[in-house]
Design a protein around this motif. Structure first.
Motif, PDB file in Angstrom:
ATOM      1  N   VAL A  67       0.778  -1.314  -0.149  1.00  0.00           N
ATOM      2  CA  VAL A  67      -0.058  -0.199   0.005  1.00  0.00           C
ATOM      3  C   VAL A  67       0.806   1.148  -0.086  1.00  0.00           C
ATOM      4  O   VAL A  67       0.579   2.363  -0.757  1.00  0.00           O
ATOM      5  CB  VAL A  67      -0.809   0.004   1.242  1.00  0.00           C
ATOM      6  N   LEU A  68       1.917   1.403   0.951  1.00  0.00           N
ATOM      7  CA  LEU A  68       2.738   2.487   0.791  1.00  0.00           C
ATOM      8  C   LEU A  68       3.514   2.663  -0.271  1.00  0.00           C
ATOM      9  O   LEU A  68       3.979   3.894  -0.629  1.00  0.00           O
ATOM     10  CB  LEU A  68       3.511   2.275   2.222  1.00  0.00           C
ATOM     11  N   ALA A  69       3.709   1.563  -1.054  1.00  0.00           N
ATOM     12  CA  ALA A  69       4.678   1.736  -2.432  1.00  0.00           C
ATOM     13  C   ALA A  69       3.677   2.486  -3.427  1.00  0.00           C
ATOM     14  O   ALA A  69       4.316   2.737  -4.602  1.00  0.00           O
ATOM     15  CB  ALA A  69       5.135   0.469  -2.664  1.00  0.00           C
ATOM     16  N   ASP A  70       2.403   2.543  -3.342  1.00  0.00           N
ATOM     17  CA  ASP A  70       1.452   3.211  -4.218  1.00  0.00           C
ATOM     18  C   ASP A  70       1.980   4.731  -4.350  1.00  0.00           C
ATOM     19  O   ASP A  70       1.285   5.554  -3.311  1.00  0.00           O
ATOM     20  CB  ASP A  70       0.162   2.697  -4.007  1.00  0.00           C
ATOM     21  N   SER A  71       2.186   5.310  -5.385  1.00  0.00           N
ATOM     22  CA  SER A  71       2.688   6.803  -5.592  1.00  0.00           C
ATOM     23  C   SER A  71       1.262   7.567  -5.413  1.00  0.00           C
ATOM     24  O   SER A  71       1.134   8.634  -5.231  1.00  0.00           O
ATOM     25  CB  SER A  71       3.488   6.984  -6.873  1.00  0.00           C
ATOM     26  N   GLN A  72       0.278   6.888  -5.747  1.00  0.00           N
ATOM     27  CA  GLN A  72      -1.115   7.502  -5.695  1.00  0.00           C
ATOM     28  C   GLN A  72      -1.789   7.707  -4.281  1.00  0.00           C
ATOM     29  O   GLN A  72      -2.933   8.320  -4.180  1.00  0.00           O
ATOM     30  CB  GLN A  72      -2.064   6.940  -6.731  1.00  0.00           C
ATOM     31  N   VAL A  73      -1.273   6.998  -3.426  1.00  0.00           N
ATOM     32  CA  VAL A  73      -1.570   7.248  -2.073  1.00  0.00           C
ATOM     33  C   VAL A  73      -0.753   8.297  -1.323  1.00  0.00           C
ATOM     34  O   VAL A  73       0.423   8.376  -1.355  1.00  0.00           O
ATOM     35  CB  VAL A  73      -1.412   5.957  -1.235  1.00  0.00           C
ATOM     36  N   ASP A  74      -1.612   9.477  -1.135  1.00  0.00           N
ATOM     37  CA  ASP A  74      -0.943  10.403  -0.456  1.00  0.00           C
ATOM     38  C   ASP A  74      -1.167  10.507   1.092  1.00  0.00           C
ATOM     39  O   ASP A  74      -0.252  11.140   1.857  1.00  0.00           O
ATOM     40  CB  ASP A  74      -1.582  11.738  -1.027  1.00  0.00           C
ATOM     41  N   ALA A  75      -2.088   9.883   1.592  1.00  0.00           N
ATOM     42  CA  ALA A  75      -2.403   9.968   3.004  1.00  0.00           C
ATOM     43  C   ALA A  75      -2.921   8.674   3.434  1.00  0.00           C
ATOM     44  O   ALA A  75      -3.496   7.816   2.684  1.00  0.00           O
ATOM     45  CB  ALA A  75      -3.543  11.012   3.279  1.00  0.00           C
ATOM     46  N   VAL A  76      -2.852   8.281   4.875  1.00  0.00           N
ATOM     47  CA  VAL A  76      -3.222   6.974   5.401  1.00  0.00           C
ATOM     48  C   VAL A  76      -4.063   7.131   6.538  1.00  0.00           C
ATOM     49  O   VAL A  76      -3.592   7.964   7.219  1.00  0.00           O
ATOM     50  CB  VAL A  76      -1.908   6.373   5.773  1.00  0.00           C
ATOM     51  N   ALA A  77      -4.985   6.156   6.824  1.00  0.00           N
ATOM     52  CA  ALA A  77      -5.709   6.443   8.066  1.00  0.00           C
ATOM     53  C   ALA A  77      -5.663   5.167   8.772  1.00  0.00           C
ATOM     54  O   ALA A  77      -6.048   4.066   8.058  1.00  0.00           O
ATOM     55  CB  ALA A  77      -7.389   6.791   7.708  1.00  0.00           C
ATOM     56  N   ILE A  78      -5.259   5.211  10.136  1.00  0.00           N
ATOM     57  CA  ILE A  78      -4.990   4.044  10.831  1.00  0.00           C
ATOM     58  C   ILE A  78      -5.925   3.701  11.740  1.00  0.00           C
ATOM     59  O   ILE A  78      -6.169   4.395  12.770  1.00  0.00           O
ATOM     60  CB  ILE A  78      -3.448   4.328  11.512  1.00  0.00           C
ATOM     61  N   ALA A  79      -6.377   2.433  11.696  1.00  0.00           N
ATOM     62  CA  ALA A  79      -7.549   2.098  12.716  1.00  0.00           C
ATOM     63  C   ALA A  79      -7.257   0.622  13.168  1.00  0.00           C
ATOM     64  O   ALA A  79      -7.969  -0.191  12.961  1.00  0.00           O
ATOM     65  CB  ALA A  79      -8.827   2.065  11.902  1.00  0.00           C
ATOM     66  N   THR A  80      -6.095   0.433  13.816  1.00  0.00           N
ATOM     67  CA  THR A  80      -5.524  -0.749  14.279  1.00  0.00           C
ATOM     68  C   THR A  80      -5.220  -0.516  15.888  1.00  0.00           C
ATOM     69  O   THR A  80      -5.585   0.434  16.458  1.00  0.00           O
ATOM     70  CB  THR A  80      -4.176  -1.092  13.718  1.00  0.00           C
ATOM     71  N   PRO A  81      -5.182  -1.763  16.621  1.00  0.00           N
ATOM     72  CA  PRO A  81      -4.941  -1.443  17.868  1.00  0.00           C
ATOM     73  C   PRO A  81      -3.772  -0.605  18.259  1.00  0.00           C
ATOM     74  O   PRO A  81      -2.637  -0.477  17.516  1.00  0.00           O
ATOM     75  CB  PRO A  81      -4.540  -3.029  18.215  1.00  0.00           C
ATOM     76  N   ALA A  82      -3.756   0.113  19.647  1.00  0.00           N
ATOM     77  CA  ALA A  82      -2.954   1.077  19.771  1.00  0.00           C
ATOM     78  C   ALA A  82      -1.646   0.697  19.970  1.00  0.00           C
ATOM     79  O   ALA A  82      -0.529   1.409  19.453  1.00  0.00           O
ATOM     80  CB  ALA A  82      -3.257   1.663  21.426  1.00  0.00           C
ATOM     81  N   GLY A  83      -1.359  -0.530  20.186  1.00  0.00           N
ATOM     82  CA  GLY A  83       0.150  -0.957  20.342  1.00  0.00           C
ATOM     83  C   GLY A  83       1.002  -0.918  18.887  1.00  0.00           C
ATOM     84  O   GLY A  83       2.017  -1.310  19.003  1.00  0.00           O
ATOM     85  N   THR A  84      -0.014  -1.110  17.865  1.00  0.00           N
ATOM     86  CA  THR A  84       0.476  -1.041  16.549  1.00  0.00           C
ATOM     87  C   THR A  84       0.692   0.257  15.830  1.00  0.00           C
ATOM     88  O   THR A  84       1.206   0.457  14.792  1.00  0.00           O
ATOM     89  CB  THR A  84      -0.234  -1.804  15.413  1.00  0.00           C
ATOM     90  N   HIS A  85       0.304   1.286  16.497  1.00  0.00           N
ATOM     91  CA  HIS A  85       0.108   2.612  15.885  1.00  0.00           C
ATOM     92  C   HIS A  85       1.792   3.164  15.656  1.00  0.00           C
ATOM     93  O   HIS A  85       1.909   3.976  14.481  1.00  0.00           O
ATOM     94  CB  HIS A  85      -0.700   3.813  16.880  1.00  0.00           C
ATOM     95  N   LEU A  86       2.612   2.937  16.532  1.00  0.00           N
ATOM     96  CA  LEU A  86       3.985   3.170  16.169  1.00  0.00           C
ATOM     97  C   LEU A  86       4.217   2.867  14.966  1.00  0.00           C
ATOM     98  O   LEU A  86       4.800   3.544  14.113  1.00  0.00           O
ATOM     99  CB  LEU A  86       4.856   3.400  17.466  1.00  0.00           C
ATOM    100  N   PRO A  87       4.737   1.631  14.750  1.00  0.00           N
ATOM    101  CA  PRO A  87       5.127   1.123  13.758  1.00  0.00           C
ATOM    102  C   PRO A  87       4.572   1.410  12.495  1.00  0.00           C
ATOM    103  O   PRO A  87       4.955   1.607  11.243  1.00  0.00           O
ATOM    104  CB  PRO A  87       5.244  -0.359  13.995  1.00  0.00           C
TER     105      PRO A  87
END
Length: 356
Positions: A67-87
């Protein structure tokens, strides 16, 4: 006749996490003309496909790197458990993507600080999804406090209780209090801030973590804020009272016909200059009983307003109303509250609590 300015291209966005909150983000990004949803990423790709439905053109992946390799992705929204937010958030920032993170910003203050620093270094938007701050009621409370209509803040009392889901990895403070603490941070006038917190909790069912908790926050002005959170109440209550020197506001989030009520009722204290010679030894208190006004509120989904604010922050390159630093301030209170719980309810300076 001046030519019409071309419409800006939609911001390419990916949602990471298709569990409880991810589908709400998917729905709002899809309905926003400012965004183009390109990916839904989840370790369970089949679940992600179910969220999107059989006719969606949005791509699905179980691999964040794809997903992050896609140049058409400018923004990301993260809805995962808090322990995974940092990585997850760090990976997105290092890939040059703007980042929206579900509350809390991170699992610890130190991790949140790392995210804020990374976003600053790269000139990227880092926003925390404090959804309640974007409800029409809270936006109006912010206006009332910052305009001086309520006068000087004397107290804020918030109750958030229900028969809730006992979490496996966090206590009731980290589960429910971020809502109330983010609202407090959002509505306080400039220059007013919490400086210390005391927390007391109880585990009546043997869950191994606090299921009921009371937080008392001391503000730098001498005012006080109190937050009650509870997983074990048989009734659901969502009420906040904001008391000012001029007026008092009551927010009942479960009353759709009258969410806000502003009371011109309170206590007036005469100053010594206003008292006669014989009264100067005593403070004269009088009670004011005036009208109640129920302000009209526009009905709009808070999450849609939050998504619009994310777009505004990205396009204008200015901080979001609930930016990474607001998420960091909430984490500082949470960590100080955790230390207070461990020390039996001791009042902990917030600037010191997050270093524990």
């Amino acid at each position: 006749m001046n030519p019409t300015a071309p419409e800006p291209d939609p911001i390419g966005v990916a949602v990471v996490g298709a569990g409880y909150w991810g589908p709400n983000l998917v729905r709002n990004f899809q309905s926003s003309p400012a965004f183009r949803l390109r990916w839904l990423c989840d370790l369970d790709a089949a679940r992600a496909r179910r969220v999107l439905g059989g006719y969606s053109t949005v791509q699905v992946s179980a691999e964040l790197d794809e997903v992050l390799a896609d140049s058409q992705v400018d923004a990301v929204a993260i809805a995962t458990p808090a322990g995974t937010h940092l990585p997850v958030a760090l990976a997105a920032l290092r890939a040059g993507k703007h980042v929206l993170v579900e509350k809390p910003l991170a699992a610890t203050y130190a991790e949140g600080l790392e995210l804020v620093a990374e976003a600053d270094r790269r000139g990227l938007t880092l926003m925390c999804d404090h959804t309640y701050c974007y409800t029409p009621a809270v936006l109006r409370i912010r206006e009332f406090l910052r305009s001086g209509d309520l006068g000087e803040l004397h107290f804020l009392d918030s109750v958030r209780i229900n028969l809730g889901l006992v979490q496996r990895d966090i206590d009731v403070v980290w589960d429910l209090a971020p809502h109330d603490l983010s609202i407090l941070d959002f509505v306080l006038p400039p220059g007013v801030r919490p400086v210390a917190v005391a927390a007391q909790g109880a585990d009546g069912i043997g869950a191994g973590r606090a299921c009921v908790a009371y937080l008392t926050l001391r503000l730098n002005t001498g005012a006080i804020a109190h937050v009650h959170v509870n997983w074990l109440s048989p009734v659901k209550v969502r009420t906040t009272i904001v008391g000012g020197s001029k007026r008092t506001l009551v927010w009942d989030d479960l009353n759709p016909s009258q969410r806000l009520a502003v009371y011109d009722r309170g206590v007036d204290v005469a100053t010594q200059d206003e008292l006669g010679d014989e009264q100067r030894r005593d403070v004269l208190i009088s009670y004011r009983s005036g009208d109640m006004v129920a302000p009209a509120l526009a009905e709009r989904e808070a999450l849609r307003t939050m998504v619009d604010e994310y777009a505004r922050a990205i396009t204008t390159k200015t901080p979001a109303l609930t930016d990474g630093r607001s998420g960091l301030r909430v984490l500082a209170i949470l960590q100080a509250a955790t230390r207070s719980l461990a020390e039996g309810g001791t009042m902990i300076d917030i600037d010191e609590g997050h270093t524990a």
